[in-house]
Design a protein around this motif. Structure first.
Motif: not given
Length: 453
Positions: A112-141
């Motif tokens: 929700x926080x990341x989508x809200x930031x994208x809304x007010x930056x006039x942007x959209x969240x997109x996936x880096x690769x086809x069939x990949x999740x839009x939001x990616x976890x970058x650490x093990x925890x």
């Protein structure tokens, strides 16, 4: 055909009621005028109450008030005079719809926080690769998350990185203090998990021999199997390793976990030394220790809450210590002991220090997150610094009691196909091309605090 003409068509044709010079035409027209005005007003009112067809900015703002949105939430659109009026209306409608969807999906989550930031930056969240999740976890925890922002209004809808770090890090430290054998001090970790210590030990005279830092609470300790010369500084970090000034000394570091004598029950714990080898200045070749491919050793972890930490050096004991790994030059005068009966003028109350010790740790901040905006955020709509605006807007999307830190990513070095052409160039080769960016993944995790213990 007007409403007046439609009414008159119901009369017999021989009346010639449609002739504008007839009295009946004038009567019907005067009766139809208020009906026409009321019908037109009703039509406009109906449109004003429907978001997709509202024709006025003020009507759209009044509809947005149903979500507790104010003109402040649209000022970047309404103040952008470069956009046509219809385009501004379209962007306002789209923003309201997207915010409503965030409310329906649920607030207070990283998504929700990341989508809200994208809304007010006039942007959209997109996936880096086809069939990949839009939001990616970058650490093990799964503390850190990232997504790509496709910002409208930028050349080729350029994609920028948006990152969110839950429980960000804050660097805490304790000031340098003179330490003598078995001096101790309290440290409090108010974070969400144990933290690895960063330790610096500065040598004093010839007494900083095999310096050791340990805690009876955690049962962990670390020993430097060597001598820290006078004025030299030993720095031990679990990430970058151990350095004596600029010389790597990882092979001389011993990390252990277990029981310490006089601090626990006899069968409460077992002493387990992690490093079994005996490589170092006192029992091996210094060149082998410095250049033998030694890896960084772990440092003691500061447990959550309050804990005591002790400093010690190797002291000479008859038939119980190595000759070349011990401090023998200690004061031989009697030492004053608290709550005992020493002779006041026959005691030493201030011993020379054995080292100067300082350090710190990276503490996880509870109930907090840090949002990293792309460095070019706001460039498309003319906003010079959107950080404060996004920070104030996010208050409605986060959970109560959660601290929000918002910052802008720093520019990174560029490698790859980029060509340095001119410092004044605005476009063309060397300005817009595929490239690889080098970024420190740990710098983004920190928030600024002034915590010193």
């Amino acid at each position: 055909m007007s409403k007046t003409d439609r009414i008159l068509t119901h009369l017999p044709t021989f009346y010639r009621a449609g002739h504008r010079g007839k009295l009946i035409y004038e009567v019907v027209e005067n009766l139809a005028t208020p009906v026409i005005e009321a019908d037109t007003s009703l039509f406009r009112i109906q449109r004003a109450h429907r978001l997709k067809v509202a024709e006025n900015v003020q009507d759209v703002l009044r509809l947005a008030a149903a979500l507790n949105l104010t003109p402040f939430h649209f000022e970047d659109i309404t103040s952008n005079t470069k956009l046509p009026y219809d385009e501004r209306l379209a962007q306002m409608r789209e923003r309201i719809v997207r915010i409503a969807r965030v409310h329906l999906a649920g607030l207070g989550t990283p998504a929700a926080i990341m989508e809200a930031a994208a809304i007010f930056l006039n942007a959209r969240l997109v996936a880096g690769q086809p069939d990949a999740p839009v939001i990616r976890h970058i650490d093990r925890e799964r503390y850190s998350h990232e997504a790509l922002l496709q910002i409208s209004g930028t050349p080729d809808n350029a994609k920028q990185r948006l990152a969110l770090h839950e429980n960000p890090l804050a660097r805490r430290k304790w000031n340098a203090r003179e330490c003598r054998p078995m001096d101790h001090w309290p440290l409090e970790n108010r974070g969400a998990e144990p933290a690895s210590l960063i330790i610096t030990i500065t040598g004093v005279g010839e007494r900083t021999v095999c310096p050791e830092i340990f805690s009876p609470v955690s049962g962990e300790g670390i020993v430097f199997n060597g001598i820290v010369p006078d004025g030299r500084t030993l720095r031990i970090d679990a990430y970058s390793g151990a350095y004596l000034n600029d010389v790597p000394v990882d092979a001389w570091i011993w990390h252990y976990q277990g029981a310490q004598q006089d601090f626990g029950a006899f069968d409460g714990a077992m002493l387990a030394q992690e490093e079994g080898s005996d490589i170092g200045l006192l029992s091996g070749d210094p060149d082998e220790a410095a250049n033998g491919g030694a890896r960084a050793r772990p440092t003691p972890r500061l447990p959550v809450g309050l804990s005591e930490w002790y400093f010690n050096v190797s002291q000479g004991v008859f038939d119980g210590a190595r000759f070349d790994g011990t401090v023998y030059h200690l004061p031989d005068d009697p030492i004053g002991i608290y709550d005992s009966d020493p002779v006041f003028d026959a005691s030493v109350f201030e011993l020379p220090p054995s080292a100067v010790v300082a350090g710190g740790w990276d503490e996880r901040q509870r109930c907090a997150f840090k949002l990293m905006l792309p460095s070019t955020a706001g460039a498309a709509d003319g906003a010079a610094n959107p950080t404060n605006r996004i920070a104030s807007i996010l208050q409605r999307f986060k959970a109560a009691g959660i601290r929000a830190y918002v910052d802008t990513a720093r520019p990174a070095w560029i490698l790859g196909e980029g060509i340095l052409r001119s410092a004044d160039a605005k476009e063309g080769p060397g300005i817009a091309s595929d490239s690889t960016t080098l970024r420190s993944t740990t710098d983004d995790l920190f928030v600024e605090t002034e915590a010193v213990v």
